[in-house]
Design a protein around this motif. Sequence first.
Motif, PDB file in Angstrom:
ATOM      1  N   ASP A  36     -32.541   2.221   9.116  1.00  0.00           N
ATOM      2  CA  ASP A  36     -31.288   2.751   8.559  1.00  0.00           C
ATOM      3  C   ASP A  36     -30.458   2.452  10.096  1.00  0.00           C
ATOM      4  OD1 ASP A  36     -32.094   3.340   6.271  1.00  0.00           O
ATOM      5  OD2 ASP A  36     -32.156   5.307   6.515  1.00  0.00           O
ATOM      6  N   SER A  44     -28.966  -0.595   5.571  1.00  0.00           N
ATOM      7  CA  SER A  44     -30.932  -0.793   5.588  1.00  0.00           C
ATOM      8  C   SER A  44     -31.722  -1.731   4.954  1.00  0.00           C
ATOM      9  CB  SER A  44     -30.867   0.414   4.772  1.00  0.00           C
ATOM     10  OG  SER A  44     -31.863  -0.460   3.932  1.00  0.00           O
ATOM     11  N   THR A  65     -25.923   1.280  12.079  1.00  0.00           N
ATOM     12  CA  THR A  65     -24.846   1.757  12.062  1.00  0.00           C
ATOM     13  C   THR A  65     -24.622   0.100  12.740  1.00  0.00           C
ATOM     14  OG1 THR A  65     -25.030   3.472  11.689  1.00  0.00           O
ATOM     15  CG2 THR A  65     -22.870   2.302  12.424  1.00  0.00           C
ATOM     16  N   ASN A 101     -26.975  -6.481   4.064  1.00  0.00           N
ATOM     17  CA  ASN A 101     -27.659  -5.230   3.279  1.00  0.00           C
ATOM     18  C   ASN A 101     -28.652  -4.889   2.397  1.00  0.00           C
ATOM     19  OD1 ASN A 101     -27.868  -2.449   3.573  1.00  0.00           O
ATOM     20  ND2 ASN A 101     -26.044  -2.155   2.757  1.00  0.00           N
ATOM     21  N   ASP A 138     -22.747   0.432   8.018  1.00  0.00           N
ATOM     22  CA  ASP A 138     -24.578   1.231   7.699  1.00  0.00           C
ATOM     23  C   ASP A 138     -24.877   0.137   6.879  1.00  0.00           C
ATOM     24  OD1 ASP A 138     -23.915   3.839   9.183  1.00  0.00           O
ATOM     25  OD2 ASP A 138     -23.111   4.532   7.019  1.00  0.00           O
ATOM     26  N   SER A 182     -17.970   0.193  11.751  1.00  0.00           N
ATOM     27  CA  SER A 182     -19.185   0.522  12.175  1.00  0.00           C
ATOM     28  C   SER A 182     -19.126   0.235  10.655  1.00  0.00           C
ATOM     29  CB  SER A 182     -19.537   1.427  13.291  1.00  0.00           C
ATOM     30  OG  SER A 182     -18.874   2.569  12.365  1.00  0.00           O
TER      31      SER A 182
END
Lengths: 153, 297
Positions: A15, A6, A17, A69, A4, A2
């Motif tokens: 945000d 944004s 995951t 991202n 992260d 996974s």
Amino acid sequence: MSIDISLNINGESHDLTVDPTETLVSILRDRLGMTGTHKDCCMGICGSCTVLVNGRPVSSCLLLAVQINGDSVRTVEGLENNGTLSPLQEAFLTFGAVQCGYCTPGFLMTATALLEENPKPNCAEIVDALKGNLCRCTGYKKIIEAVQAVANA
Amino acid sequence: MSDCRFTAAKTVEEAVASLAEARGEAHIIAGGVALAILMNEGLLQPSWLIDVSRVTELNCIEVGDDGAIRIGAAVTHSEVAASTDIAASCPMLTEMATEIACGRVMNRGTIGGNICLADPQGDPPVAMLALDATFRVAGPSATRDVPARSFFEDLYTTALAEDELLQEVIIAAPTAGCGTAFGKYAARKAMDYSSTISAAVSLERDPGDGSIADIGIGLGGCGVIPIWPEMTETLLRGRRLNDETFAVMRDVLVQEIEPIGDSLYSADYKRHVASVILKRTLKIAEQRSVAGKGGGS
Ligand SMILES: Cc1cc2nc3c(=O)[nH]c(=O)nc-3n(C[C@H](O)[C@H](O)[C@H](O)COP(=O)(O)OP(=O)(O)OC[C@H]3O[C@@H](n4cnc5c(N)ncnc54)[C@H](O)[C@@H]3O)c2cc1C
């Protein structure tokens, strides 16, 4: 695995995951409940999942969210402003450019990008910009007229 | 959650090091347009994705002092279509990129992803064959140059080793007087990608009698790989473009290609269309060669 990420979606920062294999359309619809972006062919052919990434149309069914991202995403939910439809949305209603409505969000996003880049497109430019969106109800004429009306306004 | 690993590469070096570590178990991902279809269809469950879409070195278009065009592998079709440098020195590439599907696909799909996918319908490979382009390939210890004309080995199979990636394509400066053109046939170009027939031509004429001095041709949708029709090229050298030439060309061409029939068009029909599209594209390239500006119209 996974990761992260944004994303700025319609001006709001999210945000998230995500799994590397998750597409943007799944995240929008299944995780964020933003079902305005439609999911149909999942092969980039129909155009109904079109959203804008950094202002440009892309197929959200063929875009892994992990690859964008930090980018900004606009969906059909972001077109209205405090409950007021955008001029293009109004024109779609006025001209009867909406029938079953399935393709409508994709057409709206593609045409929004066109009008932002080229506020006064001629008919040929409108047809060219919309060539990757399928509509099986309207025969396209009403959709083109609606975009033309906004361009002429 | 899947157990897929993800590497957002920042440099070519980093991407190649990950490829080497993965020992054939990773996929480079650029625009993701082609890979995502395979994933959506359940045909691919990647165990490691190495993202090169944000590698700066792969995102440039450069025209050198010698006029050679270098296009980084992660440059999108939209960027190729919008490049004034490319339009000025090789308009065939602009024509080619402008007609790839539609904005949505052009904004994400990359020239390198298209070439490395090696789909026989792909347009960039066809242009690269006609232009006799060179592919610069990066591996763990060095880079090497592979001619486009020996890159496509079989259906979806290229000369890349499992630890190599495509870094850039290099197109030598067109010689003065050379004309280039790209032509393509499909019922609805934005969508009928799986049945298109395309032709790319780069043509030089003898200043004396106007016959073809040199020619490069690439054909799409005409077999299991993008086709470089050497016999047809040989036949055309030294000839002038007229009805007689087109008639003999057709006979050679239809034997040199092996299109695959599909739900829209039979193999025989595709043979016919290929000869018509090639004829039209040759005529345009010939007209441009008169202008003597390396393909400018
Ligand atoms: C509706 C639709 C219509 C289309 N119409 C056309 C058309 O008219 N003409 C046309 O030519 N194409 C067309 N395409 C295909 C599209 O152009 C390609 O799928 C796209 O260019 C692939 O690029 P990508 O960066 O998205 O590749 P990805 O999906 O990221 O990668 C494709 C393959 O290449 C490999 N790869 C990517 N980059 C590299 C690299 N630098 N080095 C080594 N390997 C690499 C990947 O591992 C993968 O195997 C169409 C696609 C769709 C969905």
